[in-house]
Design an enzyme around this catalytic site. Structure first.
Site: not given
Length: 455
Positions: A60, A63-64, A142
């Site tokens: 994840h 991905e950023h 997040e």
């Protein structure tokens, strides 16, 4: 070489062609001239199940990082260029894949393809400590906003850890832990990219108002020179027994709006007929206001303010049936649990009625057709079936397979899997003010396995 699929029953006449570049990139094209837009979707065969202990959340996080610039696109340029051209974009990470997608005006399709190819081929040229620290902080924030600092926020994480034992590749969720996010290094990210972000580990789909010949020429032009990589390790085995064999339970005392009963059941893996049968069972039991659990708990007994049952499809491990009930004021969780178990036992014994089957199949058919009817949804489904099951054409016949499932199959899957010795249970008890003067919160989203990259 490419081949064209014939129109299949249940596909609405939709077609797709498949191609493969010399470097291994699979390309799926589907024409749709209804509106002047085109969707680009790129799935990489990497998700949290590929991570190792001590580096959870890396898929994840990376991905950023893919939105932090590449060789020819600096900083936030990917977002700026797409949105400036009238398009929309994002990316998400799940247990089993990472995807990136743009929906563009048809005449801007080349731009989207160039952008995706540039970061696939040259991200390491722009990846540095500054971008790493920037996105590490974004992901940690997040986690705070979606998990740690909201009511019931860690429910999905807790139940996943109950249903999938320690050491299992699905034991942790894509968001990762704070400690592991802090521990990730720039070299970890670079090694991750070199291992997984290669054309032979990806599927690219383009759907919409396209000229297939021109689109394929652009794909070859921008992606064709990117080298393949053969060093990807196989994911760890995620298979488990069909039934857990015992009930696993955890009580959580937190400042939440209402008492809650949540549970996760092991169900058949995605891509199988029993999984489609389980989807129908959960739709009948808890899919909306006409469902059995809503009618029993919310309308009749008035012991709950919300009751839902959804399916999290997983291909490399058992899928999860996700039960979420928020109690009414003054109601105790054991009363809710007894009513739920009574309804599940009745369903396992008697099965669905003809009317319930018709309604559930119509509901799932509509959801599938809604997905396939948009260029973005169809692009995503073509990638999903190509990456997880090896055949994008299966996306075009998914509706038919749901409609072929029988009532007996639905009853059988419920009897085998929706039982107390096949679930992890989470009970929430409020710590402040009690549940008597509170209202129920929203239902937990059954798609909580996805972590996105909204900017």
């Amino acid at each position: 070489m490419g081949h064209t699929a014939t129109a299949q029953a249940g596909s609405g006449g939709l077609k797709a062609t498949e191609h493969r570049l010399a470097n291994g990139l699979r390309v799926v094209l589907s024409e749709d001239h209804l509106t002047p837009v085109a969707a680009v979707c790129l799935w990489y065969d990497v998700g949290s199940r590929h991570e190792v202990k001590g580096r959870t959340g890396l898929a994840h996080l990376f991905e950023h990082l893919m939105f932090q610039g590449s060789k020819q696109v600096q900083g936030n340029g990917h977002f700026e260029l797409v949105q400036g051209a009238g398009g929309s974009l994002n990316g998400t990470t799940s247990f089993e894949r990472t995807n990136y997608f743009e929906t563009m005006p048809a005449h801007q399709l080349e731009l989207a393809l160039w952008l995706e190819a540039d970061r696939m081929g040259s991200l390491l040229a722009a990846l540095d400590e500054e971008s790493m620290e920037n996105q590490r902080d974004v992901v940690k924030n997040e986690r705070r906003q979606r998990y740690d600092n909201v009511p019931y926020g860690t429910a999905f994480e807790r139940l996943t850890a109950l249903v999938f034992p320690d050491g299992h590749p699905y034991h942790h969720t894509p968001i990762g832990s704070m400690a592991d996010l802090d521990a990730a290094t720039l070299e970890d990210a670079r090694a991750f990219f070199r291992t997984y972000y290669a054309p032979n580990n990806a599927v690219l789909s383009v759907v919409g108002d396209i000229d297939p010949e021109q689109t394929l020429a652009w794909v070859e032009k921008y992606f064709g020179s990117i080298p393949s990589h053969d060093g990807k390790p196989d994911p760890r085995d995620g298979h488990l027994t069909d039934v857990i064999g015992e009930e696993l339970r955890e009580v959580v005392e937190e400042d939440v709006p209402a008492r809650a009963l949540m549970a996760a059941y092991r169900l058949p893996a995605d891509g199988t007929r029993p999984c489609d049968a389980a989807d129908l069972a959960l739709t009948i039991l808890g899919g909306g206001e006409s469902s059995r659990l809503h009618n029993r708990l919310v309308r009749r007994d008035r012991t709950a303010v919300a009751a839902g049952f959804g399916l999290l499809r997983l291909a490399g491990a058992p899928s999860m049936g996700w039960l979420d009930v928020k109690t009414s004021a003054g109601v105790e969780v054991p009363d809710i649990e007894a009513a739920v178990d009574e309804e599940l036992a009745r369903f396992a014994a008697e099965g669905p009625t003809a009317e319930e089957m018709e309604r559930a199949q119509a509901q799932l058919e509509r959801e599938w057709l809604d997905r396939l009817g948009t260029v973005a949804g169809r692009a995503d489904e073509l990638c999903r079936f190509a990456v997880l099951f090896g055949d994008p054409q299966l996306a075009l016949t998914a509706v038919r397979r749901v409609l072929e499932v029988t009532a007996d199959e639905v009853r059988e899957v419920a009897a085998r899997h929706l039982r107390p010795d096949n679930r992890g249970v989470l009970v929430y008890e409020p710590t402040k003010g009690g549940a008597d003067d509170r209202t129920g919160g929203d239902q937990t989203d059954s798609d909580d396995d996805e972590e996105g990259a909204d900017q």
